[in-house]
Scaffold this motif. Structure first.
Motif, PDB file in Angstrom:
ATOM      1  N   UNK A  83       0.914  -2.678  13.519  1.00 38.24           N
ATOM      2  CA  UNK A  83       1.022  -2.210  12.141  1.00 38.24           C
ATOM      3  C   UNK A  83       2.075  -1.109  12.043  1.00 38.24           C
ATOM      4  N   UNK A  84       2.917  -1.221  11.027  1.00 35.57           N
ATOM      5  CA  UNK A  84       3.971  -0.232  10.819  1.00 35.57           C
ATOM      6  C   UNK A  84       3.951   0.248   9.374  1.00 35.57           C
ATOM      7  N   UNK A 134       0.876  -1.169   0.000  1.00 37.64           N
ATOM      8  CA  UNK A 134       0.000   0.000   0.000  1.00 37.64           C
ATOM      9  C   UNK A 134       0.915   1.222   0.000  1.00 37.64           C
ATOM     10  N   UNK A 135       0.865   2.021  -1.084  1.00 33.39           N
ATOM     11  CA  UNK A 135       1.784   3.152  -1.247  1.00 33.39           C
ATOM     12  C   UNK A 135       0.999   4.415  -1.583  1.00 33.39           C
ATOM     13  N   UNK A 136       1.373   5.524  -0.943  1.00 34.19           N
ATOM     14  CA  UNK A 136       0.693   6.801  -1.158  1.00 34.19           C
ATOM     15  C   UNK A 136       1.725   7.917  -1.191  1.00 34.19           C
ATOM     16  N   UNK A 137       1.453   8.957  -1.981  1.00 33.38           N
ATOM     17  CA  UNK A 137       2.335  10.123  -2.039  1.00 33.38           C
ATOM     18  C   UNK A 137       1.494  11.386  -1.935  1.00 33.38           C
ATOM     19  N   UNK A 138       2.114  12.444  -1.402  1.00 31.01           N
ATOM     20  CA  UNK A 138       1.442  13.742  -1.374  1.00 31.01           C
ATOM     21  C   UNK A 138       2.474  14.827  -1.091  1.00 31.01           C
ATOM     22  N   UNK A 139       2.196  16.022  -1.587  1.00 26.83           N
ATOM     23  CA  UNK A 139       3.035  17.196  -1.343  1.00 26.83           C
ATOM     24  C   UNK A 139       2.518  17.948  -0.116  1.00 26.83           C
ATOM     25  N   UNK A 140       3.370  18.834   0.413  1.00 26.10           N
ATOM     26  CA  UNK A 140       2.903  19.656   1.536  1.00 26.10           C
ATOM     27  C   UNK A 140       2.147  20.897   1.070  1.00 26.10           C
ATOM     28  N   UNK A 141       2.087  21.135  -0.244  1.00 24.68           N
ATOM     29  CA  UNK A 141       1.210  22.206  -0.717  1.00 24.68           C
ATOM     30  C   UNK A 141      -0.225  21.870  -0.310  1.00 24.68           C
ATOM     31  N   UNK A 142      -0.861  22.766   0.389  1.00 24.35           N
ATOM     32  CA  UNK A 142      -2.246  22.594   0.837  1.00 24.35           C
ATOM     33  C   UNK A 142      -2.397  21.483   1.877  1.00 24.35           C
ATOM     34  N   UNK A 143      -1.300  21.001   2.469  1.00 19.44           N
ATOM     35  CA  UNK A 143      -1.394  19.881   3.409  1.00 19.44           C
ATOM     36  C   UNK A 143      -0.743  20.245   4.735  1.00 19.44           C
ATOM     37  N   UNK A 144      -1.509  20.165   5.817  1.00 24.78           N
ATOM     38  CA  UNK A 144      -0.954  20.363   7.151  1.00 24.78           C
ATOM     39  C   UNK A 144      -0.475  19.040   7.730  1.00 24.78           C
ATOM     40  N   UNK A 164       4.578   7.033   1.488  1.00 22.23           N
ATOM     41  CA  UNK A 164       4.408   6.013   2.526  1.00 22.23           C
ATOM     42  C   UNK A 164       4.248   4.646   1.879  1.00 22.23           C
ATOM     43  N   UNK A 165       4.716   3.618   2.579  1.00 27.31           N
ATOM     44  CA  UNK A 165       4.633   2.265   2.045  1.00 27.31           C
ATOM     45  C   UNK A 165       4.515   1.269   3.187  1.00 27.31           C
ATOM     46  N   UNK A 166       3.612   0.300   3.026  1.00 27.79           N
ATOM     47  CA  UNK A 166       3.479  -0.783   3.995  1.00 27.79           C
ATOM     48  C   UNK A 166       2.930  -2.021   3.307  1.00 27.79           C
ATOM     49  N   UNK A 167       3.357  -3.179   3.778  1.00 30.55           N
ATOM     50  CA  UNK A 167       2.830  -4.463   3.295  1.00 30.55           C
ATOM     51  C   UNK A 167       1.851  -5.079   4.284  1.00 30.55           C
ATOM     52  N   UNK A 168       1.542  -4.362   5.344  1.00 25.75           N
ATOM     53  CA  UNK A 168       0.785  -4.957   6.440  1.00 25.75           C
ATOM     54  C   UNK A 168      -0.721  -4.771   6.322  1.00 25.75           C
ATOM     55  N   UNK A 169      -1.167  -4.278   5.181  1.00 19.97           N
ATOM     56  CA  UNK A 169      -2.593  -4.102   4.949  1.00 19.97           C
ATOM     57  C   UNK A 169      -2.875  -2.738   4.359  1.00 19.97           C
TER      58      UNK A 169
END
Length: 217
Positions: free
Chosen positions: A43-44, A16-26, A77-82
């Motif tokens: 879970x890690x 499970x992998x996700x990306x995001x910028x800090x533009x508009x993100x707190x 972010x990346x995890x194989x735990x679900x």
């Protein structure tokens, strides 16, 4: 946010992998997968920044884990735990002063496996709205992306690249004018958000997940 059930102590074959910028993100809020009540699994998640620094984070089973973005320009972010649902707490941030924050909104952040392809419709206000577009390598050629039937290369936009998971992603911010419904077309895989400033007041904002998302297979 979508929460997906899994059996205790099972692993994903594809992370499970996700990306995001800090533009508009707190910050980002992260929830663990849904597991049986007697499961004691911890879970890690690996959280990387632009410089390649990796932090090994534990995901609180109450769903209260956060990843702060005011101190980093982007994250992967990346995890194989679900499947670990992630929500963005969004704001308009006047960098470099990260304390100058106004307007808040929240929405789901899909994983890369949930990104869409093809045509999406989205809605904007008359002015001070932008689309925030993340694409894979098949989708970051601005000449092949169309907004309202016009090549993105004809618009004003900013494009930067994000490198995570041994892949390269395109990250666009495109100001959009014109109240009402719009379309975007992209032959690659992408996710898109709409963010508007000065909504009902100078200290207010609105943002949402505009492209929708697919169910992970």
């Amino acid at each position: 946010m979508p929460v997906v059930f899994k059996q205790c102590d099972t692993k994903l074959s594809r992370p499970d992998q996700r990306i995001i910028s800090n533009n508009f993100t707190t910050r980002l809020y992260v929830s663990p997968p849904d597991v049986p009540s007697d499961c004691k699994e911890v879970f890690t998640m690996d959280v990387s920044d632009k410089a390649g620094t990796v932090n090994h984070e534990t995901i609180n089973d109450s769903g209260s884990s956060t990843i702060e973005l005011t101190d980093k320009s982007e994250m992967g972010s990346s995890t194989n735990e679900g499947q670990t649902p992630m929500y963005r707490f969004g704001s308009i941030i006047n960098y470099p002063d990260a304390s100058a924050i106004f307007g808040h909104f929240a929405h789901y952040v899909p994983s890369i496996e949930e990104w869409v392809t093809g045509k999406s419709q989205f809605y904007t206000l008359a002015k001070e709205c932008s689309i925030e577009l993340y694409t894979d390598e098949d989708g970051f050629n601005p000449g092949l992306i169309k907004v309202d039937g016009i090549a993105l290369s004809k618009f004003q936009y900013t494009l930067s690249y994000m490198k995570y998971f041994n892949k390269k992603f395109g990250y666009f911010i495109v100001p959009i004018t014109g109240y009402g419904l719009h379309t975007i077309e992209n032959g690659g895989n992408y996710v898109m958000y709409v963010v508007c400033k000065n909504v009902n007041g100078i200290n207010d904002a609105a943002g949402y997940l505009a492209s929708g998302f697919n169910k992970r297979k």
